[in-house]
Design an enzyme around this catalytic site. Sequence first.
Site, PDB file in Angstrom:
ATOM      1  N   GLY A 122      80.124  69.814 -67.429  1.00  0.00           N
ATOM      2  CA  GLY A 122      79.595  69.035 -66.322  1.00  0.00           C
ATOM      3  C   GLY A 122      78.654  69.872 -65.488  1.00  0.00           C
ATOM      4  O   GLY A 122      78.477  71.071 -65.718  1.00  0.00           O
TER       5      GLY A 122
ATOM      6  N   ASN B 143      81.491  72.015 -63.291  1.00  0.00           N
ATOM      7  CA  ASN B 143      82.539  72.727 -64.029  1.00  0.00           C
ATOM      8  C   ASN B 143      82.430  72.506 -65.531  1.00  0.00           C
ATOM      9  O   ASN B 143      81.922  71.477 -65.990  1.00  0.00           O
ATOM     10  CB  ASN B 143      83.925  72.256 -63.576  1.00  0.00           C
ATOM     11  CG  ASN B 143      84.249  72.663 -62.162  1.00  0.00           C
ATOM     12  OD1 ASN B 143      84.041  73.808 -61.785  1.00  0.00           O
ATOM     13  ND2 ASN B 143      84.743  71.724 -61.372  1.00  0.00           N
ATOM     14  N   ILE B 144      82.940  73.480 -66.276  1.00  0.00           N
ATOM     15  CA  ILE B 144      83.167  73.338 -67.714  1.00  0.00           C
ATOM     16  C   ILE B 144      84.675  73.226 -67.899  1.00  0.00           C
ATOM     17  O   ILE B 144      85.425  74.111 -67.476  1.00  0.00           O
ATOM     18  CB  ILE B 144      82.645  74.550 -68.494  1.00  0.00           C
ATOM     19  CG1 ILE B 144      81.140  74.708 -68.288  1.00  0.00           C
ATOM     20  CG2 ILE B 144      82.976  74.422 -69.979  1.00  0.00           C
ATOM     21  CD1 ILE B 144      80.595  76.014 -68.854  1.00  0.00           C
TER      22      ILE B 144
ATOM     23  N   TYR C 227      72.557  50.163 -74.057  1.00  0.00           N
ATOM     24  CA  TYR C 227      71.563  50.657 -73.097  1.00  0.00           C
ATOM     25  C   TYR C 227      70.162  50.389 -73.651  1.00  0.00           C
ATOM     26  O   TYR C 227      69.954  50.336 -74.863  1.00  0.00           O
ATOM     27  CB  TYR C 227      71.755  52.166 -72.938  1.00  0.00           C
ATOM     28  CG  TYR C 227      71.876  52.666 -71.521  1.00  0.00           C
ATOM     29  CD1 TYR C 227      72.813  52.146 -70.654  1.00  0.00           C
ATOM     30  CD2 TYR C 227      71.073  53.709 -71.065  1.00  0.00           C
ATOM     31  CE1 TYR C 227      72.949  52.635 -69.364  1.00  0.00           C
ATOM     32  CE2 TYR C 227      71.202  54.210 -69.782  1.00  0.00           C
ATOM     33  CZ  TYR C 227      72.138  53.661 -68.931  1.00  0.00           C
ATOM     34  OH  TYR C 227      72.265  54.150 -67.651  1.00  0.00           O
TER      35      TYR C 227
ATOM     36  N   ASP D 216      79.071  62.510 -71.562  1.00  0.00           N
ATOM     37  CA  ASP D 216      80.389  62.342 -70.950  1.00  0.00           C
ATOM     38  C   ASP D 216      80.755  60.867 -70.815  1.00  0.00           C
ATOM     39  O   ASP D 216      81.921  60.485 -70.976  1.00  0.00           O
ATOM     40  CB  ASP D 216      80.438  63.033 -69.584  1.00  0.00           C
ATOM     41  CG  ASP D 216      79.330  62.575 -68.634  1.00  0.00           C
ATOM     42  OD1 ASP D 216      78.297  62.060 -69.108  1.00  0.00           O
ATOM     43  OD2 ASP D 216      79.488  62.757 -67.410  1.00  0.00           O
ATOM     44  N   ARG D 217      79.765  60.017 -70.538  1.00  0.00           N
ATOM     45  CA  ARG D 217      80.031  58.587 -70.387  1.00  0.00           C
ATOM     46  C   ARG D 217      80.433  57.965 -71.726  1.00  0.00           C
ATOM     47  O   ARG D 217      81.330  57.117 -71.785  1.00  0.00           O
ATOM     48  CB  ARG D 217      78.804  57.885 -69.797  1.00  0.00           C
ATOM     49  CG  ARG D 217      78.413  58.422 -68.427  1.00  0.00           C
ATOM     50  CD  ARG D 217      77.129  57.810 -67.899  1.00  0.00           C
ATOM     51  NE  ARG D 217      77.349  56.453 -67.405  1.00  0.00           N
ATOM     52  CZ  ARG D 217      76.382  55.676 -66.950  1.00  0.00           C
ATOM     53  NH1 ARG D 217      75.118  56.096 -66.965  1.00  0.00           N
ATOM     54  NH2 ARG D 217      76.662  54.457 -66.494  1.00  0.00           N
TER      55      ARG D 217
ATOM     56  N   ASP E  94      84.203  57.765 -63.412  1.00  0.00           N
ATOM     57  CA  ASP E  94      84.351  59.209 -63.522  1.00  0.00           C
ATOM     58  C   ASP E  94      83.860  59.851 -62.230  1.00  0.00           C
ATOM     59  O   ASP E  94      82.672  59.823 -61.918  1.00  0.00           O
ATOM     60  CB  ASP E  94      83.550  59.727 -64.717  1.00  0.00           C
ATOM     61  CG  ASP E  94      83.876  61.183 -65.042  1.00  0.00           C
ATOM     62  OD1 ASP E  94      84.455  61.880 -64.185  1.00  0.00           O
ATOM     63  OD2 ASP E  94      83.551  61.630 -66.161  1.00  0.00           O
TER      64      ASP E  94
END
EC number: 2.7.1.33
Length: 265
Positions: A8, A11-12, A100, A109-110, A129
């Site tokens: 992210g 953070n990882i 999309y 991540d989504r 999230d």
Amino acid sequence: MILVVDVGNTNIVIGIYDDNDLVSVWRLSTDSKRTADEYGIQVIQLFAKNNLEIADIKGAIISSVVPNIMYSLEHMIVKYFKVKPVVVGPGVKTGINVKYDNPREVGADRIVNAVAAHEIYNRAAIIIDFGTATTFCALTANGDYLGGTICPGVQISSDALFERAAKLPRVELVKPRSVICKNTVTSMQAGIIYGYVGQIEYIIKKMRQEMIAMGEDQPFVVATGGLAKLINEESGSIDMIDPILTLTGLRIIYYKNKEYILKCK
């Protein structure tokens, strides 16, 4: 065992799975200036501290929203774990049909969260999230990823208030007892936390209406991310908090791509 890595903006998150069991979770700060060896040393130390063996890792998978960190992480995994990681992106099997306008624009991540929600709940869902940004994703019962909404995260909103208003201090993200506050700090906390709850409730309400209008059943709302619990204390719209939703999705995608993994060995 397999190594799953969720990168992210802040953070990882690293997880170790033994089959379907999550045996360890660690968080590192995201820093694109770190080398593969610097990340490798950190991870090796974490393995040693948790009595885990590097040689037991037989595969790895990464999802990332930070492109310029990928070389270091991929190289670290190849060098220290002797496996080529699966990278979530175009060409990787997910079982999700992305609706999309440009599927390549959807953050990894989504997609990973959608895979986990579809596999676990197998019903129409809204996935929230709470990360650096807060994302809302709409998923049909058939596994169609419809799209969603992206908002500034709670921490970003708080930091912006501190940075742009000369007399306002940086505050801890805790919930005050009321919204009628008698000092600056609690007034800011009330505005940030309760204001954010209002935003969450309204977006969920609108997404539910739109999904039902499309013919979906009442969607199940699942939330993940660091501040999910804090927001849920005031929100009556979240059905489930799953702090490891993204890691679960990575594990599921890894095993959906066994043929790809074998070709890379």
